[in-house]
Design an enzyme around this catalytic site. Structure first.
Site, short mmCIF file in Angstrom:
data_model
loop_
_atom_site.label_atom_id
_atom_site.label_comp_id
_atom_site.label_asym_id
_atom_site.label_seq_id
_atom_site.Cartn_x
_atom_site.Cartn_y
_atom_site.Cartn_z
N GLU A 167 84.65 29.30 21.77
CA GLU A 167 85.85 30.09 21.28
C GLU A 167 86.84 30.06 22.51
OE1 GLU A 167 85.81 34.24 20.80
OE2 GLU A 167 83.81 34.17 21.15
N HIS A 168 86.52 29.62 23.44
CA HIS A 168 87.24 29.91 24.65
C HIS A 168 88.20 28.64 25.19
CE1 HIS A 168 83.55 32.28 25.20
NE2 HIS A 168 84.40 33.24 25.42
#
Length: 329
Positions: A167-168
């Site tokens: 998700e980064h």
């Protein structure tokens, strides 16, 4: 890993200190595949597995890692990074993300206590912008990175696997593809804080599958926690859906109608077996227990789901226990 309403991020920044990804808008291969499905159902109870995230920052100090209750199948160590497990001299016990443990010996003892009860213990691994380069994590290559994770997680700490938190931030796809839409996915649009699954990024996961997941020779778990709205989602599933033991959706706050849309996309477009799909309960937020319990009891139209994951169990134990009971009873 902490997915919340996008509009609430500024509030949670003050409350929690950070606001990682949550849903931006909560409104309206045959052999490998067969082995993978069998692996995904092996631990499941009546409504699947129960996976607990334990955040290691010292919150709720009376509830230790070893206090994770029965009927939780797996615990994911969250907050503590792999490099702290690699070099235990850099982050002393009782500080920072070692706040839950007096020492690394204390951590080790509590891990063994869980494992002796049949509870698997996994390490969280964050994706990182360096995954889009030829030197992920600062290692000489993707192969060296995979070897290091294996050495730390399996050889040194004798853990039961890893879970990838995808998700980064990093470079986005160019061009950014058209989003399929809410009716197709249960999401309203791309999560703009995520990154593209470049060839280098995918190579990192490929190297990890040598040691973790359904095709690895050692029965070590490979899981992923992410969302259909993450730029990398489709490419990861296209390449590695058969390698993951479980695929966790950070579906915090979603009701059954919405999780059914997510399941439709995952099993249809992504061709993921329903028995691998694990949905998320947000105990840390503490505001969606009724929905989370309902989702935990829910059986999708495609058949039994993989189960539920609870983030973070030790933040709100009574909430977490209610979700666990809904999964297992």
């Amino acid at each position: 890993m902490k997915k919340i309403f996008f509009a609430q991020c500024s509030i949670l920044l003050l409350m929690l200190g950070s606001c990682s990804k949550m849903t931006e808008d909560m409104t309206p291969e045959s052999v490998n595949k067969e082995a993978s499905v069998k692996s995904a159902t092996a631990l499941a109870g009546s409504n699947g597995v129960c996976i607990a995230y334990y955040i290691t920052d010292g919150r709720n100090p009376t509830f230790k890692l070893k206090d994770i209750p029965d009927k939780v199948d797996m615990v994911i160590l969250f907050g503590l990074k792999y490099w702290s497990l690699q070099d235990t001299t850099k982050l002393p016990g009782g500080t920072g993300m070692m706040g839950s443990f007096k020492s690394y010996k204390d951590l080790d003892t509590q891990i063994r206590s869980l494992q002796s009860r049949g509870i698997k213990v996994l390490q969280n691994i964050d994706d990182d912008v360096s995954w889009q380069s030829s030197k992920p994590g600062g290692f000489a290559s993707a192969a060296a990175y995979g070897d290091a994770i294996k050495s730390i997680v399996i050889d040194k700490w004798k853990l039961d696997g890893i879970s990838l938190d995808i998700e980064h931030s990093g470079a986005k796809p160019n061009p950014i593809p058209t989003f399929p839409g809410y009716a197709a996915t249960g999401y309203n649009g791309w999560y703009s804080g995520s990154m593209a699954a470049t060839p280098a990024f995918l190579n990192v996961i490929s190297e990890l599958t040598k040691y973790f997941g359904t095709t690895a020779p050692n029965n070590k778990q490979l899981q992923i926690a992410s969302g259909i709205d993450v730029y990398a989602w489709n490419k990861i599933m296209e390449n590695f859906r058969n390698n993951f033991n479980y695929i966790q959706l950070q579906s915090y706050g979603a009701n059954v109608s919405r999780t059914q849309l997510m399941m439709n996309y995952a099993t249809g477009t992504n061709k993921i077996p329903a028995s691998k799909m694990v949905f998320g309960a947000y105990a840390e937020g503490g505001t969606n227990q009724a929905n989370d319990v309902e989702v935990a009891k829910w059986t999708p139209t495609q058949g039994a789901k993989g189960g539920m994951m609870i983030y973070t169990y030790n933040s709100n134990v009574s909430y977490a226990n209610a979700v666990r009971d809904a999964v297992k009873n």
